[in-house]
Each structure stands twice: as C-alpha cells, then as structure tokens.
Motif scaffolding. Structure first.
Motif, PDB file in Angstrom:
ATOM      1  N   GLY A  13      13.073  -8.794   2.968  1.00  0.00           N
ATOM      2  CA  GLY A  13      13.810  -8.055   1.933  1.00  0.00           C
ATOM      3  C   GLY A  13      13.831  -6.577   2.239  1.00  0.00           C
ATOM      4  O   GLY A  13      13.647  -5.732   1.358  1.00  0.00           O
ATOM      5  N   VAL A  16      18.521  -4.925   5.148  1.00  0.00           N
ATOM      6  CA  VAL A  16      19.449  -5.908   5.743  1.00  0.00           C
ATOM      7  C   VAL A  16      19.387  -7.240   4.999  1.00  0.00           C
ATOM      8  O   VAL A  16      20.423  -7.801   4.605  1.00  0.00           O
ATOM      9  CB  VAL A  16      19.146  -6.083   7.255  1.00  0.00           C
ATOM     10  CG1 VAL A  16      19.963  -7.216   7.854  1.00  0.00           C
ATOM     11  CG2 VAL A  16      19.430  -4.772   7.990  1.00  0.00           C
ATOM     12  N   GLY A  17      18.186  -7.748   4.767  1.00  0.00           N
ATOM     13  CA  GLY A  17      18.058  -9.022   4.035  1.00  0.00           C
ATOM     14  C   GLY A  17      18.610  -8.900   2.625  1.00  0.00           C
ATOM     15  O   GLY A  17      19.321  -9.799   2.128  1.00  0.00           O
ATOM     16  N   GLU A  36       7.363 -10.075   2.298  1.00  0.00           N
ATOM     17  CA  GLU A  36       5.890 -10.082   2.250  1.00  0.00           C
ATOM     18  C   GLU A  36       5.337  -8.925   1.422  1.00  0.00           C
ATOM     19  O   GLU A  36       4.218  -8.989   0.959  1.00  0.00           O
ATOM     20  CB  GLU A  36       5.305 -10.069   3.660  1.00  0.00           C
ATOM     21  CG  GLU A  36       5.588  -8.822   4.445  1.00  0.00           C
ATOM     22  CD  GLU A  36       5.019  -8.875   5.863  1.00  0.00           C
ATOM     23  OE1 GLU A  36       4.326  -9.843   6.202  1.00  0.00           O
ATOM     24  OE2 GLU A  36       5.289  -7.934   6.617  1.00  0.00           O
ATOM     25  N   ALA A  46      15.189   4.946   8.313  1.00  0.00           N
ATOM     26  CA  ALA A  46      16.617   5.274   8.308  1.00  0.00           C
ATOM     27  C   ALA A  46      17.034   6.139   7.124  1.00  0.00           C
ATOM     28  O   ALA A  46      16.547   5.985   6.005  1.00  0.00           O
ATOM     29  CB  ALA A  46      17.440   3.992   8.313  1.00  0.00           C
ATOM     30  N   GLY A 167      12.598  -8.018  10.269  1.00  0.00           N
ATOM     31  CA  GLY A 167      12.180  -6.833  11.003  1.00  0.00           C
ATOM     32  C   GLY A 167      11.856  -7.087  12.472  1.00  0.00           C
ATOM     33  O   GLY A 167      11.963  -8.202  12.978  1.00  0.00           O
TER      34      GLY A 167
END
Ligand code: FAD
Length: 411
Positions: A13, A16-17, A36, A46, A167
């Motif tokens: 999460g 991107v997710g 997690e 970023a 990741g």
C-alpha cells in the motif's frame, strides 16, 4: 481455508498499490490490499510528479489536491557548482500545447498516498488491510493464493489476480522467482532536509541540480506542513564511511557547509541514507501475478522518475485488468502491459536516470565542458528544450507505449 475470493489482491500500500486499488475499485472490481505498515511512511523519497503522470492523476481527480498540499514548479535549473554559475534553466511552459499540466508538482509521496487513502474510504468494494504482511504466493488453476501475516496470525486469501506493489525488496517478486537484473551503486545517497531558504537566500528554484566532479547535489523544495516549506538536499557519500560516521552531527553539518557555505550552522530536520539500485524485473507478468512500481523497477532518484513510472504502471494495469475481468478481453492484454511498461523502464527511466547521474558527476574536464555547453544550448533553443522536456517529463515514453499493439507482443 482461504477467505472469500475478491477479484484482485494487492500486496503493498505504497502510492503505487493504493493508486491501482483506487482505479480498479472505481471500475467496480472487488479489491483487497495488504500493507505491512500501519500507515504510509513519511520518509523523504518521491516528491517530483511529472506532466505525464499528472495527466493520469488528473483523470483520477487528484491533481488539484496534490497542488494544494504540494508545490507547483514549472522551472528547473542546472548549476555548475565549482564556478557557482547557472548553466541552464528549463521552463515546462514550452510544453503548453502538449499537456494540460506544463509543470511538475512537488508533492511528498506520503501525501499522495494519504489523498488516495481518503478516496478509497468511499469505495465499499475496496478493503485496505494495514499491518498485514504478504509472506507467500502460490498460483493454482484459475486463482492465486497468498498467505498474509496479520495481527491475528497467518491467513490465506485467494483472488483472480495479484498485483505485487510491495516495493524494491518485493516478496511477491521473490516468491515468483523473477530475476531483478541490474546493479547497485557503490555509494549511498544521503538526504539532508533543512528549513534554510535556498530560494530567497541563494536564488535556487524548487528543483535545482548541481554538477560537480567532486560531489554533485540535488536541491529540492517541498511544502512539508505548509509555508515556508523545507529543502531537501541529496548527495552521494563515500563508500568507506560507516552509516554512523556519515550521519553524525558534525559530518552532516560539514557536508552542507562545504556545498553551500553559510555563516550560521544549518538546522537539519531530517537525515536519511539510501542504497540505490538500477534494476528491472525480467518480466512484469507471471501468469496471474503482475508486478508494478518499485517491485518491478528501481533507479536512482536524479530526475525523479521512479514513482512516476510506478503510478503509470498502476494506471496501465488497472485499465487492462478492468478489460480482462469486465469486458472479457483476452489475458494477452496483460502481456501487452509487460511489454509496454518494461519498455518504459528500460528504454526511458533506466537510461535517463543513469545519464542524469553521469552528467552531474562527470570528472573529465573536456567531457564536462561539452556536457554543460550542450545543456546550455538545449535550454536556450525552444525546439531543443521542448524535445528535452518531452523526454524528462515522461511524455515521450507514454506516447511511445501508447502506440504499441498486441501484434508487438507476438514478435
Ligand atoms: C531519496 C529519494 C528520492 C526520490 N524522489 C523521487 C521523485 O522525486 N520522483 C519519483 O518519481 N520517484 C522518486 N523516488 C522513488 C520513489 O520513492 C519510489 O519509486 C516509490 O516509493 C515507489 O512506490 P511503490 O508504491 O512502488 O513502493 P513503496 O513506496 O516502497 O511502497 C511499497 C509498500 O509495500 C509495503 N510492503 C512491502 N513489503 C510488503 C509485504 N511483504 N506485504 C505487504 N506490504 C508490503 C510497504 O510497507 C510499502 O508501503 C525517490 C526515491 C528516493 C530514495
């Protein structure tokens, strides 16, 4: 017993997710996402979000909020650090006929993640399970089954597809035995964050790159908790020093003072050290498992391309999974995802990020002079500047893959 099938499982999460979950959820698909951590991590990674990615985020209704919590930055600069001269200044305004977003938005990635999480609350078909770690992946017949370790212990979940957005150290990629080919830079990158106003006091703009054969630097502004914002400075470190040595008060103060001499000691609000890689997964599709974001590709942060590529992966994949699950489009579309996004990762993001680093650190005086002269000429010529910005903003990459077809998958 595995729990009831959601259509799509997502491991990870990060931005991107979460973005994939939002786009799939808005298509009406059932999604279950596991992360997690208990909440998005606020480490200084970023911030720079390019035009091509803003176009996608704009379609999802996120850009206005990102601009509100971040900074709109149309201009970026290249400086020659030893002589203290401004070499080139690029203005995204030359792209005004190419994109509705002729600028970047500096929005810290945890803020983007938070904005997406807020929108996910309105989607009852999307479940976000934090403090849940994906530990095993098995593909069976028409489903993928994962084992997830959560607060009540390990449990199995089944879905039609799994997106691995977990990741750079992706468990999903490891479980699928997908090679992550490439290399790791020997030097780590240190990020020192300070409220010192490099804009007002030194004339730097919110994205300033400094070429130096001894030690390059990137200097970025982020809005943080609101005006006046913070400045992140990024440098390479020497490979012989330990983390404790690099991160000590004296060392970080000396590093900032050497690069940007100041009468006063710097206030340093964060210091972070990153190992940096250039790697691309051998394939982004493994039957019912799809990789996206850093799980699929990692690169050095100069030019700000990693998360941009990842968010574009998410949008590309969500569109194709929607077609496969809702419109009975064939699964070969997922091979097109693999082809398109691996092409962007290898031909654009890897090449560009490595070239960006080499340009800043070049030691040979003659090559260095040639590079800086070329940058200067490019910035001064509107046609060359436009070409340069189309590539650096990833618009060229998106156009290249939009033209790819299923026929190319078979070649
Ligand atoms: C200093 C620095 C500056 C950068 N600047 C830029 C920039 O300006 N622009 C840009 O585009 N990119 C930039 N990047 C790159 C960017 O940070 C990454 O590309 C981005 O974080 C990738 O997002 P992601 O969601 O794929 O992965 P991540 O952000 O790493 O998220 C992965 C998520 O998966 C979760 N997770 C991991 N393993 C599991 C598991 N087994 N089960 C469940 N959950 C799991 C983690 O908790 C995490 O939330 C920068 C990177 C660095 C280091």
């Amino acid at each position: 017993m595995a729990s009831v099938d959601p259509h799509i499982l997502i491991a990870g999460g990060g931005p991107v997710g979460l973005f994939a979950a939002l786009l799939l959820g808005r298509r009406g698909l059932r999604v279950r996402l596991f992360d997690e951590n208990a909440s998005p991590q606020a480490d200084p990674r970023a911030a720079t979000t390019h035009c091509a990615t803003l176009e996608i985020l704009g379609e999802a209704g996120l850009v206005d909020d990102m601009a509100r919590v971040g900074l709109v930055a149309p201009i970026f600069q290249f400086w020659d650090r030893p002589s203290g001269t401004l070499v080139a200044q690029f203005d995204h305004a030359v792209l005004k006929d190419e994109t509705p977003y002729p600028y970047v938005i500096q929005c810290e990635q945890f803020k983007t993640a938070q904005l997406i999480l807020e929108r996910l609350k309105a989607l009852p078909n999307v479940e976000v399970l934090q403090s849940h770690r994906v530990i095993e992946v098995v593909q069976r017949d028409a489903a993928v089954e994962i084992t997830v370790d959560g607060p009540t212990g390990p449990r199995k979940h089944r879905g039609a597809y799994l997106i691995g957005a977990d990741g750079g150290r992706s468990v999903v990629r490891h479980q699928c035995g997908i090679e992550f080919a490439g290399f790791t830079w020997p030097e780590r990158f240190i990020v020192l964050t300070t409220p010192f106003d490099f804009g007002a006091k030194r004339g730097y703009c919110p994205r300033s790159y400094f070429a130096d054969p001894e030690e390059w630097c990137n200097c970025f502004k982020v809005s943080a908790d609101g005006p006046p914002g913070l400045w992140r400075t990024v440098y390479p470190t020497d490979t012989a020093s330990s983390e404790a040595q690099l991160m000590s008060d004296d060392a970080v103060q000396a590093r900032l003072q050497k690069f940007f001499p100041s009468a006063e000691p710097y206030q340093i609000v964060h210091r972070n050290l990153y190992v940096t890689h250039q790697r691309v997964a051998a394939r982004f599709r493994h039957d019912r498992v799809l990789l996206a974001g850093d799980a699929a590709h990692v690169n050095n942060p100069i030019g700000g391309m990693g998360l941009n590529g990842g968010l574009q992966d998410a949008a590309n994949l969500a569109e194709k999974l929607g077609k496969v699950l809702l419109e009975d489009a064939g699964e070969r579309l997922l091979d097109l995802y693999n082809l398109q996004r691996r092409t962007v990762a290898t031909e654009f993001v890897q090449q560009q990020s490595i070239a960006n680093k080499k340009q800043l650190e070049e030691r040979d005086p003659e090559t260095r002079r040639r590079n800086l002269d070329e940058l200067r000429r490019t910035a001064e010529d509107p046609a060359l500047a436009r070409q340069f910005l189309l590539r650096s903003s990833l618009i060229a990459a998106q156009r290249r893959v939009a033209a790819m077809t299923l026929e190319e998958v078979d070649r």
